[in-house]
Every structure is written in C-alpha cells, then in structure tokens.
Write an enzyme that holds these catalytic residues in place. Structure first.
Site: not given
Lengths: 402, 266
Positions: B173, B48, B59
């Site tokens: 995911y 990734e 993030d």
C-alpha cells in the site's frame, strides 16, 4: 538500561505510528542521542533552566502542614515556582532546543490544562520558533486564561472539536498535523507518552526535578526520603522526580485521578483501573472498553484527564518499582483548600491530588519519616474551576476535619 | 479468490485493480452488507473494510465521522467478522480489514487470525503497526495464510521501503501523500516518480491510496500503479445518502465509473 533498542520498557512503549512518521522518529532518536552527548547542548539547556526557568526550584519544608497532619515530615519540591508555573517548562525548553538543532522551525504541541501549551509557547517565543497548539474545545473553555496566555506568547491555538474534545483528541489532531507536515514540523510532546523516543526524552529532561530533590533532601536531612508522592496523568512530573530515586530504598507513589470515584466509572485512573493496550504510539495501560475503544475520562484536574499513561509507569507498576493509587475530585479539592490556607500555597488541581494522598499517608507514619511531594504546578489556572465549585457550595469541606 | 489472483486477472484483462474502502457499520451493519454487494457487482476488485476505532489518528474528518457513526450503533469487530462470514459464500471479491491495532489487540491476535481465516477474510491493513512492531502478528498471519499489507510512505527511505516490500504480502500500500486519509483535488507532484522508483525495487503489486477521489485521478494513475484505493470519496456518498437504497445506488454508480477508469489505454 531501559528502554531497550526498540524503545521498550518491558513490554511497554514501542513505536506504533503510521509509516509516514517512522523515518522521522529514527531521525529524532539519532538527533537526541547526539544532543545528549553534546556538552554544548547540555550547557545551553542548563543555562536556560537556571537563568530563565529559575532552577533549582526550592525544596520547602511544609512545617504547618506537617504539624497539622501530625505524622511524617513533609517537603514540597516547588515546581510551582518555575517560570510559567509548572514543571512543564523543563521539557519544553529541552525539546525546543533539540528541534532548533534539527533545523525544524515549526513546533506543534497538544495541551490539556494548557500548562504544556503555555510552556511550549514560552519556549518557542524564547527561541524564535513558530508555535501551533492543539487543545480540546472543552479544555479551551475550562482554561480560557491559558488560551489567552498562549496567544499573548505568539502561539496559534487550534480548538479540537473531534471526539471528547479533551487532551486525547488534541493529541490525535496534533499527530494528524505532524503526519501532514512531517518534513518541517517538530511535535513537542508534553508528557512521558507517545512513541519512542519521546517517553525517554521527556523523562530525561524532567529528571532534573529528582536530581535536585535528591541533593536538596540530603542537604536538609542528611538522608534520602522515605516516600516520594507525585500526581500521574501522562506522568511526566512523577517520572521526573521518581527516576533519579529508582534504585534507592525510597517508596515512590503515583497518584491518579479517581474523579467521581473509581466505582462510578468516571475517572482518569489508568494504572489503577485500566488494561494493556495501544494508544498514541505506545503500548501501555489504557482506559478502554473490552472491544478496545478508548473510554471517556473525567477529572477535575484537566492535566490528569487522559485515558493513557506513560509506558515507563506501566513498567514500574508491573515491576513494583512504584505504587499507584488514586484520589477523588473531592479529596483533591479539599487538599487544594487546605494547602492554600495552611501554607499559603495555592497548588494546581493536578498537584493537589498528590497532596491529598499525603494527607492520608502522613498521619500513619512516624514523625522522623520524610515525605517529598512534587508540587508540580501552581493553581492560578484553576481558580475558575474552584470558584465555580465554591459558588455551588462545595467550599471548605476540609474544615470539618481541622 | 486470493488477492494475488485478483491482480493477475486484472493484468490479463488490461486494467488496474480497484480497491474501494468503506467503514463497517456506517451507518449500520445491514447497509454495509448491501454496500458490499453493490461494490462487488459494480466493479470493485478488493474491498477494504474499515474497522471503526474511537481514535483514528491516520484518518481525516470524513472517515473519523464514519467511525463515530458506526461506533454509535455499537458495532464491534466480532460483528464485522460475522458479516464477512455471511457474505463470503455469495461473493468472490477478497475482503481485507483495515483497522487500528488496539481493537485487534484486545480481540486477541491469535483468536483474530483464526476467526478471520474461518470467515473468509483475506488480509489486514493496520496503519499504526509498522514492520518493527509486527513480529508476532506477522507469524500468525503467515500461519493462517492471511495477507498482511504494509504501507510505504513518501517519507520512507529506499532501503526501508525494500524491507517493508519484502514483508508485505497481497500487495504493497503506497501512501500518496504525507498526511491523513481524505479526498484531495490534487495529488503531489512527486507521486509518479515515487511510484516509478518503488516499481524498481519490488515485483509485488503496488496499490496507491490516500486522497484519490475521482475517475480522472484514477485514470492518471493507471500507467504507474497496479491498484488504486478510493476511500473517503465513497464514504462521503454514504454520508450524504438519506436511505440505504440511495447509498447503494449512488455508491454502485460511482464504483462503476471508477472501474471504467482503471482500464489501461494503449
């Protein structure tokens, strides 16, 4: 009726957020829809606006400024007279009531100038909610007194040290908190930005400004104004006053921050100089590089210092429902001094941008034409910034023109 | 090799798929290139590759800092596509780009899928593009046979999870925690139960990510997932390394420890 079902104003808006937040946004949308229809909720909202905020805010005829400029009649919508000193409180009370209705006890917010942070902390104190405010470290220094005010009101202020340490980074950090504490936390966004349904919700809560102004100008002049001028950062005070006039033959003018000048690349004029992109949950105009990185912005007014803008403004721009322009730091500062001296009103530096544009427009108009300026906030919070400038010798430049 | 085949092969070999994440251009593009080889040689199954963005709101601090380092060096999406093109002939490991929507949007969605397909990129993960907003992008990806990997979160209701699972290709995911990326010592209690539920609604492979930072955590997840994403823990090793040699050696070592931990025990 816009937005459409997907939260779009034309191509703008939408919900560009991490999946973790999507179910919450659906929940919020539903809760807001119900609250909007619920008379008891609306009644409570109106009650606080009247007895706590002090609404309706006056529509004041600025006689001396009108005479000084020698053109159109100028009225001020006095949002600076609201409790906490700006229009921000209209929205924070609305959303805090909604949060309470949804059973959320922890409120988070971002703030640039500190006005939205103060208004959020105030609404939370009023309604007994926990309040955490994210504020760029740079802004905590520029607006030290507002940090202290928020703390006095019982809020926790978290300085954001990431990125450019201003409003956009405070929003990033608030979203990160929200993603982490989504089950217990309500994110109280301060402008007509963010993912759907925020731009609509904030517009609705702020449209009390335009609704009142409409009634008031009809009473004072027996007709609608020719122009409405408001500053645009994220765009909530502008959308609040524009929206109720959207279908009328009234020219709506949004004034962005040209900072040091649009050609200097150091500004916050998103609609005037930006391009379409995606930031903070919505598609809208942005200040960005050709690679899609968000650009650093600048404005003397911390509340305008933001690289994005509400999606509905982007739509208004493209559809020509409103016209967007920009004035520089210097022009805003001159208007700040002018208004202080000639009307006894010290405006927020943000609002001074709207005033600055009016000083250019009014002399070109006929004496029977009418301009309403949304005086979105008062300037107490900006005294430090202006004091520094005056010390450096930039004072009273406008006097040359009087 | 396609992503689908990687999962099948791992299944045959009695192990789970290891999906390491690094930020492209952190600290520079040359080191990233060497890291890609180190990851492929030491047991990384799918890479990734993070596309840096100035405002990465999903993030945590580690990957935010990595993005900043990469952007400081002026890395662009074009450079990243070029990089994959360069390494493609030498490695089989599928590479997916993970990035925020705006840089992709500015590049041009159609141009991006064309260039990505040509460079040998296998798919995309876009954390701020939920299924509702993916219409046009989804069509382009399908046209160019690129996998479009959607995320499912702990807050996603089961009906919605079904819809997302049906749209996701390559793998699904699963976000282990409500929160941002970043190494965590402990994973949430309900994670295993959530993974079990998810397994029942889709036959597609599921990879779990966010917060996984050690071989022990990988081992504990092996019975419940098809793949495991490790990001911030690797990025932190790169951050701490003083030279590219050190970064490659340390990351290689860590990857092989993680790969060891992916074996299914009977």
């Amino acid at each position: 009726m816009l937005p459409d079902k997907r939260g779009r104003f034309g191509i703008y808006g939408g919900k560009y957020v991490p999946e973790t937040l999507m179910p919450l946004l659906a929940e919020l949308e539903q809760a807001y829809k119900e609250a909007k229809r619920d008379r008891a909720f609306q009644k409570e909202f109106r009650y606080y606006l009247k007895h706590y905020v002090g609404r309706p805010s006056p529509l004041y005829f600025a006689k001396r400024l009108t005479e000084h400029l020698g053109g159109a009649k100028i009225y001020f919508k006095r949002e600076d007279l609201n409790h906490t000193g700006a229009h921000k409180i209209n929205n924070t009370i609305g959303q805090a009531l909604l949060a309470k209705r949804m059973g959320k006890k922890r409120i988070i917010a971002e703030t640039g100038a500190g006005q939205h942070g103060v208004a959020t902390a105030t609404a939370c104190a009023l309604l007994g909610l926990e309040c955490v405010v994210y504020m760029g470290e740079e802004d905590t220094k520029r607006q030290e007194m507002n940090v202290f005010r928020m703390k006095l009101l019982g809020a926790e202020v978290i300085p954001v040290k990431q990125g450019s340490r201003t409003l956009k980074d405070a929003i990033n950090e608030a979203i990160r908190d929200w993603v982490t504490n989504v089950r217990t936390t309500y994110y109280l966004i301060g402008s007509v930005v963010g993912p759907h349904p925020y731009p609509t919700m904030v517009r609705d809560f702020q449209s009390v400004i335009g609704k009142e102004a409409r009634r008031q100008i009809k009473q004072a002049e027996g007709r609608l104004p020719d122009y409405i001028i408001a500053c645009v950062g994220g765009g909530s005070n502008a959308m609040g006053i524009f929206y109720p006039f959207k279908r009328d033959d009234v020219k709506l003018i949004g004034v962005e921050a040209a900072g040091l000048g649009l050609d200097k690349g150091s500004h916050s004029a998103t609609l005037c100089a930006g391009s379409i992109g995606i930031l903070h949950g919505a598609m809208s105009y942005l200040l960005q590089t050709p690679d899609g990185q968000i650009q650093p912005t600048h404005s003397i007014a911390p509340g305008l210092d933001y690289p994005g803008v509400g999606p509905e403004h982007s739509y208004y721009k493209d559809e020509k429902f409103a016209f967007y322009t920009a004035v520089t730091d210097k022009e805003a500062l001159e208007a700040f001094h002018l208004l202080s001296e000639i009307e006894g009103i010290i405006p927020a530096l943000e609002s001074a941008h709207a005033v600055a544009y009016a000083t250019k427009l009014a002399p070109k108009l006929e004496k029977d034409q009418i301009i309403i300026i949304n005086l979105s906030g008062r300037g107490d919070k900006d005294l430090g910034i202006v004091f520094e400038r005056v010390k450096k010798g930039e004072k009273n430049d406008h006097k040359k023109s009087i | 090799m396609t992503i689908k085949k990687v999962f099948k092969k791992a299944q045959r070999q009695g192990r789970r798929v290891l999906i390491p994440f690094i930020t492209a251009g952190d600290p520079d593009i040359e080191t990233t290139k060497r890291l890609i080889f180190a990851i492929a040689q030491n047991g990384g199954d799918i890479l990734e590759l993070g596309v840096p963005f100035s405002d990465p709101l999903a993030d945590g601090p580690t990957i935010q800092a990595a993005s900043q380092r990469a952007l400081k060096n002026g890395i662009t999406l074009k450079d990243i596509i070029e990089l994959v093109k360069e390494v493609r002939s030498q490695i089989e490991m599928p590479i997916v780009l993970m990035g925020y929507y705006n840089p992709f949007y500015q590049y041009g969605l159609k141009r991006l899928v064309q260039d990505a397909a040509q460079a040998g990129i296998n798919g995309f993960i876009i954390p701020d593009m939920p299924v509702e907003e993916s219409g046009q992008w989804f069509k382009y990806c399908r046209e160019y046979k690129l996998d479009n990997i959607f995320l499912i979160a702990p807050t996603t209701p089961i009906d919605r999870a079904k819809k997302i699972a049906s749209k996701s290709s390559g793998f699904i995911y699963y976000v282990s925690v409500t929160g941002v990326t970043g190494a965590r010592k402990e994973l949430p209690q309900d994670l295993i139960e959530n993974l079990r539920q998810l397994k029942q609604i889709t036959p597609k492979p599921i990879a779990v990510g966010f917060g996984i930072s050690s071989p022990e955590q990988v081992q504990n997840l092996v019975p419940y997932t098809d793949g495991i994403v490790v990001g911030s823990a690797i990025v932190r090793i790169i951050e701490k390394s003083k030279t590219a040699d050190e970064a490659c050696a340390q990351v290689g070592k860590f990857i092989s420890q993680l790969a060891q931990a992916t074996k299914i025990k009977n």
